[in-house]
Motif scaffolding. Structure first.
Motif, PDB file in Angstrom:
ATOM      1  N   MET A  66     -68.177 -83.427 -62.356  1.00 18.71           N
ATOM      2  CA  MET A  66     -69.045 -84.497 -61.885  1.00 18.71           C
ATOM      3  C   MET A  66     -68.996 -84.527 -60.371  1.00 18.71           C
ATOM      4  SD  MET A  66     -71.098 -87.059 -62.494  1.00 18.71           S
ATOM      5  CE  MET A  66     -70.883 -87.559 -64.204  1.00 18.71           C
ATOM      6  N   SER A  67     -70.109 -84.862 -59.740  1.00 18.61           N
ATOM      7  CA  SER A  67     -70.167 -85.068 -58.293  1.00 18.61           C
ATOM      8  C   SER A  67     -71.405 -85.905 -58.000  1.00 18.61           C
ATOM      9  CB  SER A  67     -70.229 -83.736 -57.541  1.00 18.61           C
ATOM     10  OG  SER A  67     -71.397 -83.013 -57.885  1.00 18.61           O
ATOM     11  N   GLY A  68     -71.504 -86.394 -56.759  1.00 11.38           N
ATOM     12  CA  GLY A  68     -72.689 -87.148 -56.361  1.00 11.38           C
ATOM     13  C   GLY A  68     -72.399 -88.606 -56.080  1.00 11.38           C
ATOM     14  N   VAL A  69     -73.446 -89.402 -55.992  1.00  4.89           N
ATOM     15  CA  VAL A  69     -73.337 -90.798 -55.595  1.00  4.89           C
ATOM     16  C   VAL A  69     -72.836 -91.663 -56.744  1.00  4.89           C
ATOM     17  CG1 VAL A  69     -75.715 -91.396 -56.210  1.00  4.89           C
ATOM     18  CG2 VAL A  69     -74.550 -92.665 -54.381  1.00  4.89           C
ATOM     19  N   GLY A  70     -72.107 -92.729 -56.426  1.00 10.11           N
ATOM     20  CA  GLY A  70     -71.624 -93.653 -57.437  1.00 10.11           C
ATOM     21  C   GLY A  70     -71.695 -95.082 -56.933  1.00 10.11           C
ATOM     22  N   GLY A  71     -71.940 -96.010 -57.819  1.00  7.48           N
ATOM     23  CA  GLY A  71     -72.011 -97.418 -57.451  1.00  7.48           C
ATOM     24  C   GLY A  71     -73.435 -97.920 -57.381  1.00  7.48           C
ATOM     25  N   SER A  72     -73.591 -99.233 -57.526  1.00  2.00           N
ATOM     26  CA  SER A  72     -74.911 -99.861 -57.439  1.00  2.00           C
ATOM     27  C   SER A  72     -74.837-101.052 -56.499  1.00  2.00           C
ATOM     28  CB  SER A  72     -75.400-100.311 -58.821  1.00  2.00           C
ATOM     29  OG  SER A  72     -74.533-101.296 -59.352  1.00  2.00           O
ATOM     30  N   SER A  73     -75.966-101.381 -55.875  1.00  2.00           N
ATOM     31  CA  SER A  73     -76.017-102.468 -54.906  1.00  2.00           C
ATOM     32  C   SER A  73     -77.196-103.388 -55.222  1.00  2.00           C
ATOM     33  CB  SER A  73     -76.145-101.899 -53.487  1.00  2.00           C
ATOM     34  OG  SER A  73     -74.998-101.144 -53.143  1.00  2.00           O
ATOM     35  N   PRO A  74     -76.968-104.392 -56.098  1.00  2.00           N
ATOM     36  CA  PRO A  74     -78.055-105.310 -56.460  1.00  2.00           C
ATOM     37  C   PRO A  74     -78.625-106.037 -55.232  1.00  2.00           C
ATOM     38  CG  PRO A  74     -76.181-105.559 -57.929  1.00  2.00           C
ATOM     39  CD  PRO A  74     -75.727-104.682 -56.809  1.00  2.00           C
ATOM     40  N   LYS A  75     -79.909-106.274 -55.271  1.00  2.00           N
ATOM     41  CA  LYS A  75     -80.565-106.967 -54.166  1.00  2.00           C
ATOM     42  C   LYS A  75     -80.189-108.448 -54.153  1.00  2.00           C
ATOM     43  CE  LYS A  75     -84.556-103.840 -54.119  1.00  2.00           C
ATOM     44  NZ  LYS A  75     -86.038-103.733 -54.256  1.00  2.00           N
ATOM     45  N   ASN A  76     -80.407-109.070 -53.003  1.00  7.92           N
ATOM     46  CA  ASN A  76     -80.200-110.506 -52.823  1.00  7.92           C
ATOM     47  C   ASN A  76     -78.748-110.936 -53.061  1.00  7.92           C
ATOM     48  OD1 ASN A  76     -83.024-110.837 -52.357  1.00  7.92           O
ATOM     49  ND2 ASN A  76     -83.369-110.854 -54.574  1.00  7.92           N
TER      50      ASN A  76
END
Length: 221
Positions: A66-76
């Protein structure tokens, strides 16, 4: 005992030769085709995964499972990065084809919010390996059916400060705790020191806004 870096590199080289040989069997006694590896991060605590490598119980290595971007950033600023969820999701996942039960994971990642680069060696206990072989009756809410499910998903949560938390779950089974590891700082920095200290990605606007307002909740993971 956690293997040395040199031993791991040797195992990873053997893994590369294994794949070049064209041999793709190895799930052997697994009751499913392959197990899954997932990686993620708390909301706004974005990471770039340089590599996640696996070594199975036969000492075969699977590089960059596995490689690449991780995580999420909800708006507001609607997300809450503090602590881990009671039922963590699998994150970004990938099947580790050809591997038997895993005994070791190696993860090297860039914590983009700090920024800092970390590496962690995660030993998978034998009890966890045995749990991956055990079928359990489970009710799947999404289609309202009872099935025999297996815990074939290893999920690694990556948090600032170099915290790596591991769970084992299944499609319809509650995840169980596996390990919590304190990673080491990679002294040469991101990309093996080959990128003049530059990190892979800038923070998303929502992540930047959260950090500027609330900071990083160290100690909550």
């Amino acid at each position: 005992m956690v293997p040395s870096v040199n031993k791991l590199k040797g195992l990873l080289l053997c893994g590369a030769l294994f794949w070049l040989s064209g041999c793709t069997s190895g799930a052997g006694r697994l009751p499913y085709d392959a197990w899954w590896l997932g990686l993620g991060a708390p909301h706004y605590m974005e990471v770039w995964i340089e590599t996640a490598d696996a070594v199975d119980i036969n000492d075969r290595a699977f590089r960059r499972a596995m490689s690449g971007v991780g995580g999420s950033s909800p708006k507001n600023l609607r997300g809450d990065p503090r602590g881990w969820p009671e039922h963590p999701g699998a994150g970004a996942t990938k099947r580790v084809l050809g591997a038997d039960l895993t005994r070791l994971l190696y993860v090297r990642w860039q914590s983009l919010v700090e920024p800092q680069t970390y590496e962690a060696y995660i030993v998978i206990p034998k009890a966890t390996q045995q749990a991956m072989l055990k079928g359990e009756k489970a009710f799947c809410k999404f289609d309202s059916k009872w099935i025999t499910d297996y815990r074939n998903m290893l999920t690694v949560g990556l948090a600032p400060g170099g915290i790596a938390r591991v769970w084992l779950g299944g499609q319809c089974l509650k995840p169980i705790d596996v390990a919590r590891v304190q990673a080491d700082v990679v002294e040469v920095g991101p990309s093996g020191g080959k990128n003049e200290g530059r990190y892979a990605l800038p923070l998303k606007p929502a992540a930047k806004a959260y950090i500027e307002k609330y900071g990083i909740p160290y100690g909550s993971w």
